[in-house]
Design a protein around this motif. Structure first.
Motif, PDB file in Angstrom:
ATOM      1  N   THR A  15      56.218  77.552  18.346  1.00  0.00           N
ATOM      2  CA  THR A  15      55.135  78.846  18.523  1.00  0.00           C
ATOM      3  C   THR A  15      54.478  78.842  17.133  1.00  0.00           C
ATOM      4  OG1 THR A  15      56.618  79.815  20.251  1.00  0.00           O
ATOM      5  CG2 THR A  15      55.131  81.109  18.869  1.00  0.00           C
ATOM      6  N   GLN A  16      55.591  78.865  16.228  1.00  0.00           N
ATOM      7  CA  GLN A  16      55.240  78.907  14.659  1.00  0.00           C
ATOM      8  C   GLN A  16      54.272  77.952  14.216  1.00  0.00           C
ATOM      9  OE1 GLN A  16      58.513  79.038  11.822  1.00  0.00           O
ATOM     10  NE2 GLN A  16      57.312  80.123  10.115  1.00  0.00           N
ATOM     11  N   GLU A  18      52.471  76.050  16.232  1.00  0.00           N
ATOM     12  CA  GLU A  18      50.962  76.635  16.870  1.00  0.00           C
ATOM     13  C   GLU A  18      50.462  77.321  16.295  1.00  0.00           C
ATOM     14  OE1 GLU A  18      51.785  77.293  21.210  1.00  0.00           O
ATOM     15  OE2 GLU A  18      52.757  75.534  21.550  1.00  0.00           O
ATOM     16  N   ARG A  19      50.770  78.616  15.728  1.00  0.00           N
ATOM     17  CA  ARG A  19      50.243  79.888  15.108  1.00  0.00           C
ATOM     18  C   ARG A  19      49.778  79.164  13.881  1.00  0.00           C
ATOM     19  NH1 ARG A  19      52.981  85.180  14.707  1.00  0.00           N
ATOM     20  NH2 ARG A  19      51.737  85.587  16.643  1.00  0.00           N
ATOM     21  N   THR A  20      50.411  78.220  13.121  1.00  0.00           N
ATOM     22  CA  THR A  20      49.891  77.567  11.701  1.00  0.00           C
ATOM     23  C   THR A  20      48.630  76.846  12.285  1.00  0.00           C
ATOM     24  OG1 THR A  20      51.955  77.724  10.926  1.00  0.00           O
ATOM     25  CG2 THR A  20      50.433  76.116   9.819  1.00  0.00           C
ATOM     26  N   GLN A  21      48.691  75.933  13.158  1.00  0.00           N
ATOM     27  CA  GLN A  21      47.587  75.224  13.643  1.00  0.00           C
ATOM     28  C   GLN A  21      46.570  76.079  13.813  1.00  0.00           C
ATOM     29  OE1 GLN A  21      47.544  71.743  13.455  1.00  0.00           O
ATOM     30  NE2 GLN A  21      45.324  72.067  13.495  1.00  0.00           N
ATOM     31  N   ASN A  22      46.604  77.211  14.555  1.00  0.00           N
ATOM     32  CA  ASN A  22      45.409  77.788  14.966  1.00  0.00           C
ATOM     33  C   ASN A  22      44.941  78.425  13.843  1.00  0.00           C
ATOM     34  OD1 ASN A  22      45.643  77.630  17.905  1.00  0.00           O
ATOM     35  ND2 ASN A  22      46.796  79.246  18.067  1.00  0.00           N
ATOM     36  N   GLN A  23      45.538  79.070  12.884  1.00  0.00           N
ATOM     37  CA  GLN A  23      45.014  79.568  11.644  1.00  0.00           C
ATOM     38  C   GLN A  23      44.215  78.171  10.861  1.00  0.00           C
ATOM     39  OE1 GLN A  23      48.434  80.992   9.526  1.00  0.00           O
ATOM     40  NE2 GLN A  23      48.346  83.062  10.745  1.00  0.00           N
ATOM     41  N   ARG A  26      40.931  77.927  12.806  1.00  0.00           N
ATOM     42  CA  ARG A  26      40.032  78.888  12.673  1.00  0.00           C
ATOM     43  C   ARG A  26      39.388  78.829  11.319  1.00  0.00           C
ATOM     44  NH1 ARG A  26      41.271  85.239  12.503  1.00  0.00           N
ATOM     45  NH2 ARG A  26      39.289  86.116  12.748  1.00  0.00           N
ATOM     46  N   TRP A  38      36.665  83.572  19.210  1.00  0.00           N
ATOM     47  CA  TRP A  38      37.755  83.957  18.444  1.00  0.00           C
ATOM     48  C   TRP A  38      38.021  85.468  19.058  1.00  0.00           C
ATOM     49  CZ3 TRP A  38      41.417  80.721  16.699  1.00  0.00           C
ATOM     50  CH2 TRP A  38      40.731  79.306  16.310  1.00  0.00           C
ATOM     51  N   ALA A  44      47.044  88.941  15.438  1.00  0.00           N
ATOM     52  CA  ALA A  44      46.901  87.442  15.959  1.00  0.00           C
ATOM     53  C   ALA A  44      45.597  86.900  16.588  1.00  0.00           C
ATOM     54  CB  ALA A  44      48.139  86.883  16.819  1.00  0.00           C
ATOM     55  N   THR A  46      43.482  84.300  18.448  1.00  0.00           N
ATOM     56  CA  THR A  46      43.684  82.916  19.424  1.00  0.00           C
ATOM     57  C   THR A  46      42.030  82.585  19.750  1.00  0.00           C
ATOM     58  OG1 THR A  46      43.953  84.286  21.371  1.00  0.00           O
ATOM     59  CG2 THR A  46      45.680  83.399  20.323  1.00  0.00           C
TER      60      THR A  46
END
Length: 168
Positions: A15-16, A18-23, A26, A38, A44, A46
């Motif tokens: 999950t961490q 994925e969050r890094t990849q999403n940032q 973005r 977005w 957060a 997404t």
């Protein structure tokens, strides 16, 4: 008997990641071609759900194909106005049972809206839409394009043109 072990810290690590990849996505959204909307929730961010679509051109029509698994027909609306084809609807969350403990959700849900600008030469009154196995197909027939008209050139000057306009 085969047993499977669940490692909660492994899920947290992924999950961490994925969050890094999403940032990163973005931050470089325009450069990466990520043109979705977005939406933020409690800090957060997404990417909003936008169903995948294909646009094909045939001799007689445009064919728009949209992947809409899990979207009910009552939750779907298609409009064509001033050359703008809009497909909007909502996919509802599948897990709303209090008896289940959900460990991971990867399938997006919620409202969506996709708009496509079509050329002006389409027959809006004859658009057809069908859905089968979660795939929406929209057939937009082309209108008969204006055929070029050949203009006859006659000998003579302005007097000949002025003379023919007086006789008409």
């Amino acid at each position: 008997m085969f047993t499977t072990q669940w490692y909660p810290f492994e899920d947290l690590r992924s999950t961490q990641d994925e969050r890094t990849q999403n940032q990163i996505d973005r931050l470089f959204a325009h450069a990466l071609g990520l043109h979705g909307q977005w939406q933020g929730a409690a800090g957060a961010a997404t990417l909003a759900w936008a169903p995948a679509l294909d646009i094909a051109e045939r001799k007689d029509a445009y064919l728009v194909t949209v992947e809409l698994p899990g979207v009910k027909l009552d939750d779907l609306e298609i409009t064509l106005e001033d050359g703008l084809l809009t497909i909007q609807g909502e996919r509802h969350v599948a897990h709303d049972s209090s008896e289940e403990q959900v460990h991971r959700v990867e399938r997006s849900s919620g409202a969506f809206r996709r708009s496509i600008t079509l050329p002006a030469h389409v027959m809006a009154d004859e658009v057809e839409a069908t859905i089968e196995d979660g795939v929406l197909c929209i057939l937009v027939p082309k209108a008969e394009e204006a055929k070029p008209k050949r203009i006859q050139v006659n000998p003579g000057g302005m007097e000949a043109i002025a003379g023919s306009s007086r006789t008409s």
